[in-house]
Design a protein around this motif. Sequence first.
Motif, short mmCIF file in Angstrom:
data_model
loop_
_atom_site.label_atom_id
_atom_site.label_comp_id
_atom_site.label_asym_id
_atom_site.label_seq_id
_atom_site.Cartn_x
_atom_site.Cartn_y
_atom_site.Cartn_z
N ASN A 1 0.85 -1.19 0.00
CA ASN A 1 0.00 0.00 0.00
C ASN A 1 0.88 1.23 0.00
O ASN A 1 1.50 1.57 1.01
CB ASN A 1 -0.94 0.01 1.21
CG ASN A 1 -2.08 0.99 1.03
OD1 ASN A 1 -2.11 1.73 0.05
ND2 ASN A 1 -3.02 0.99 1.96
N CYS B 1 -3.50 -3.73 7.53
CA CYS B 1 -3.90 -2.45 6.95
C CYS B 1 -5.34 -2.18 7.34
O CYS B 1 -6.16 -3.08 7.37
CB CYS B 1 -3.76 -2.49 5.43
SG CYS B 1 -4.32 -0.96 4.65
N GLU B 2 -5.60 -0.90 7.63
CA GLU B 2 -6.96 -0.47 7.98
C GLU B 2 -7.93 -0.74 6.85
O GLU B 2 -9.14 -0.70 7.04
CB GLU B 2 -6.94 1.01 8.38
CG GLU B 2 -6.60 2.01 7.26
CD GLU B 2 -5.19 1.91 6.69
OE1 GLU B 2 -4.32 1.30 7.35
OE2 GLU B 2 -4.97 2.41 5.58
N GLY C 1 -1.10 -0.83 10.07
CA GLY C 1 -0.06 -0.68 9.04
C GLY C 1 0.30 0.74 8.69
O GLY C 1 1.46 1.03 8.39
N PHE C 2 -0.66 1.65 8.75
CA PHE C 2 -0.37 3.01 8.29
C PHE C 2 0.65 3.73 9.18
O PHE C 2 1.21 4.75 8.78
CB PHE C 2 -1.65 3.85 8.11
CG PHE C 2 -2.39 4.21 9.38
CD1 PHE C 2 -2.04 5.34 10.10
CD2 PHE C 2 -3.44 3.42 9.84
CE1 PHE C 2 -2.73 5.70 11.25
CE2 PHE C 2 -4.13 3.77 10.99
CZ PHE C 2 -3.78 4.90 11.70
MO LIG Z 1 -2.80 0.68 5.51
#
Ligand SMILES: [Mo]
Length: 260
Positions: free
Chosen positions: A81, A134-135, A222-223
């Motif tokens: 991402n 990841c969101e 993850g961000f």
């Molecule tokens: Mo993400």
Amino acid sequence: MSPSVSRRKLITAGLATAAAGSGLAVARRLADRYGLIPPDDGGIYGVGQTLTYASQRLLLRHQTLAREFNPSEISKVCPVNGGPPDSEAYRRLASGDFLDWRLTIDGLVRRPSSFSLGELKRFPSSTQITHQACEEGWSFIAEWTGVPLSYVLNLVGVSARAKYVFFFPFAEKSFPLGKKWGSLDMPEAWHPQTLLAYGMNGQQIPTPHGAPVRLRVPRQLGFKSLKYLSRIMVTDTAKNIGKGWGSSSPEHGFSWYGGI
Ligand SMILES: [Mo]
Ligand SMILES: Nc1nc2c(c(=O)[nH]1)N[C@H]1C(S)=C(S)[C@@H](COP(=O)(O)O)O[C@H]1N2
């Protein structure tokens, strides 16, 4: 029960009671008294996000560890991402295997420094097999190798006034601070599993996954694991950096804190 445990229980119970009984504003004031207001407080997530952050920090002060997995559990497919920075400087460094890349560390530190990839690799290394979620609803398990951020922070000498560590990837034309940038509070920055990672599944981190060095923050979504790092800055406030919300994510609808 140690005095600090009973005090912590009292504060947490206080937060919960205040939130349930006399309104969220009281709980927020209590969180404020303990310095636990996140920089994006008052944003789209409202006071609920502030309480999540304050409660987790009070309850989990003793550095719980993210789960680590066995090599057989490493994912066959690791999605990406966010591609590499769109900048000439990044392309040039990448084409030279990042031999000329340096990571700057400045701000509230006694010895502002910059480290080459070779120097980071000579520091004591740490390897973890952790889950990155990841969101957006996907995740994978991978092995990451790097130097604990805490090692580097100790080396440069962090001021006692430090409240946040900011991370910036390479600047791009429309993104002077980098396209995605952000910060960690000090408990997360000192956490033993927070890495400046240069290796992934036994190789150098591939470019799409954040070469040459990315952050790995396995206790958050993850961000928060920012890729393509160029600069680290220690501060005592999130104000005056971008919109003052601690990271670029609140500008895109994500909270600053991404604890799981
Ligand atoms: Mo993400
Ligand atoms: N510099 C930078 N870091 C970033 C991103 C990005 O777009 N740019 N995306 C974030 C998001 S939302 C996630 S889920 C992870 C994805 O890491 P991966 O591409 O290695 O799977 O990186 C994070 N770090």
